[in-house]
Every structure is written in C-alpha cells, then in structure tokens.
Design an enzyme around this catalytic site. Structure first.
Site, PDB file in Angstrom:
ATOM      1  N   SER A 150      60.037  46.626  -7.546  1.00  0.00           N
ATOM      2  CA  SER A 150      60.432  46.336  -6.174  1.00  0.00           C
ATOM      3  C   SER A 150      60.754  44.862  -6.048  1.00  0.00           C
ATOM      4  CB  SER A 150      59.274  46.692  -5.228  1.00  0.00           C
ATOM      5  OG  SER A 150      59.494  46.211  -3.916  1.00  0.00           O
ATOM      6  N   TYR A 163      50.753  47.157  -1.789  1.00  0.00           N
ATOM      7  CA  TYR A 163      52.071  47.464  -2.354  1.00  0.00           C
ATOM      8  C   TYR A 163      52.570  46.299  -3.199  1.00  0.00           C
ATOM      9  CZ  TYR A 163      56.930  49.005  -2.642  1.00  0.00           C
ATOM     10  OH  TYR A 163      58.166  49.393  -3.104  1.00  0.00           O
TER      11      TYR A 163
END
Length: 258
Positions: A150, A163
């Site tokens: 990501s 996350y």
C-alpha cells in the site's frame, strides 16, 4: 542469454497455477482476471461467499477458476490452501497475498481487538501462506510471491495505525523473503496501489471535500481503476520479471511524488 532471445512470450503465464487470496472481490478480482488473461489457472481462497461472477469472467479467458471458502487467519488454513491448490492443479507457481482489511477509528477508539484482526489478515496470513508456498516452490526451483502492499507501506495511517503498521511490515517481509528465496529462483515482490475507485473508497469519493483532497494530491488527476493494476501483477508473475526481486512497485498515479 542473448537479447535477441527476448519475445513477448516472456510475459505469458501459460501453464502456471496461481493463488490469489480474496481474489473474488475488489482489487483481488482484478488480479485474478489479469492472471487468467495471462494464461494462468487461478485458485481463490476467500472468506467472502462466491457469487460466480469472477468464475464467469475467468471462464471467458478459457482458463480454470477454483474457489475455496476459507478464513485464512485460522490455524492450519495456509497449509490447507496450498495443499488444495496442488491437489486440484498439480502445483503452485504464483501466490498473490491480496486479502486485507482496514478498520478505521481515532487513536483512543482503536484498541487491541481491531489491531489483532488487522495483523492476522494483513500480515500473519501473508507470512503463513508464503511459508507454505515456499515449501513447494523451493523444490521446483521457481516461483513468484506477490504481496499487495500500500501507499501506507511508506506513509503514516491516520485513523488506522494497524493498517499502516501491517503494510510497513509486509514491505519488510517482502524484502526479507527475497533475500532468502532468490537463490532458489523465487521472486518476492510487492505492489503498492494508490487511491482506487472501489467500494471501500465510495464514501470518500462521494464527499466533494474529501474527494478533492485526494485528487489534489494525485498528479494524474484521477482515481485509479482496477484495470490500472492488472499489467503490474502480470509482469511480476511472469518470466519478464525474473531479475526483479524485493521490489515494491508503486501504482499510484504519482501520489508519492507530490
């Protein structure tokens, strides 16, 4: 090898057998279809029920699609996934660790339950599946492990510390596994998507203020579409990337440069 030996067949996945976790929804579905269009048969373990749509898309390519209902965070599930893929297809050549979750909450509302759930899916499951896949790939002397990282493998993660932590961890894991598996002709790389127009970002895109905030940071001046990621996964799964290892391929429309 002479440079004249290169052909576009280097990008072909014909005869390859791929696993894509969470590959029947969201960006995972795009990865599944891309690999099938490249020539691979695809095995999809997912906690989400299969509505048949992904299988129908793969069927149009002439490749095989197999689905397995599975919670990859449960003990022993990684071994079962790899064993089942080998039982159905005969081998596993490509593993795409695509499944992930991103619970959002402010710091004082984000506790251990949310942290543990995020780590279990985004990081621990990717490790366990890669470990089990490596048991098959080392003897066959080839393999591709692709971790879906990501932008938050590079940035902080406001409202989602877990996350960001797991995606940073997945980036480090990618490099560590590359360092150990490259000698066995196994390439371990990551793809870091930017901001994409998917169901998970619908709320952000529908709010004019937050939508503008995101777009103002993207030189391409648009949200990414799943199609934008499909070439990246085929490249990293193919022979064309055999000397690309431990790399995070950012596909973000230029977000990180601004």
């Amino acid at each position: 090898m002479d440079i004249r030996d290169f052909t576009l067949d280097f990008f072909s996945l014909a005869g390859r057998k791929a696993i894509v976790t969470g590959g029947n929804t969201g960006l995972g579905q795009a990865f599944t279809l891309a690999l099938a269009k490249g020539g691979a048969d695809v095995f999809v373990p997912s906690v989400m029920d299969d509505d048949g749509k992904t299988g129908a898309l793969v069927a149009e390519t002439g490749r095989r699609y197999e689905y397995m209902k599975c919670d990859i965070t449960q003990p022993g599930s990684a071994a079962r996934v790899i064993d089942e893929c080998v039982a159905r297809y005969g081998s596993v050549d490509i593993l795409v660790n695509s499944a992930g979750i991103c619970p959002l909450a402010e710091v004082l509302d984000f506790g251990r339950p949310q942290w543990d759930a995020t780590v279990a899916v985004n990081l621990t499951a990717a490790f366990e599946l890669s470990y089990e896949a490596a048991k098959r790939m080392i003897p066959q002397k080839h393999g591709k492990i692709i971790n879906i990282c990501s932008l938050f493998s590079f940035l902080g993660g406001r409202w989602s510390s877990a996350y960001a932590a797991t995606k940073h961890g997945l980036a480090g894991f990618t490099k560590a596994y590359c360092d150990e598996l490259a000698m066995h002709n196994i390439q371990v790389n990551g793809i870091a998507p930017g901001y994409y127009a998917t169901e998970i970002t619908r709320q952000t895109r529908s709010n004019p203020e937050t939508n503008k905030r995101v777009l103002d940071h993207i030189p391409a001046e648009r949200w990414g579409e799943p199609l934008d990621l499909m070439g990246a996964v085929v490249f990293l799964a193919s022979r064309a990337s055999d000397y690309v290892n431990g790399h995070l391929l950012v596909v973000d429309g230029g977000y990180l440069v601004r």
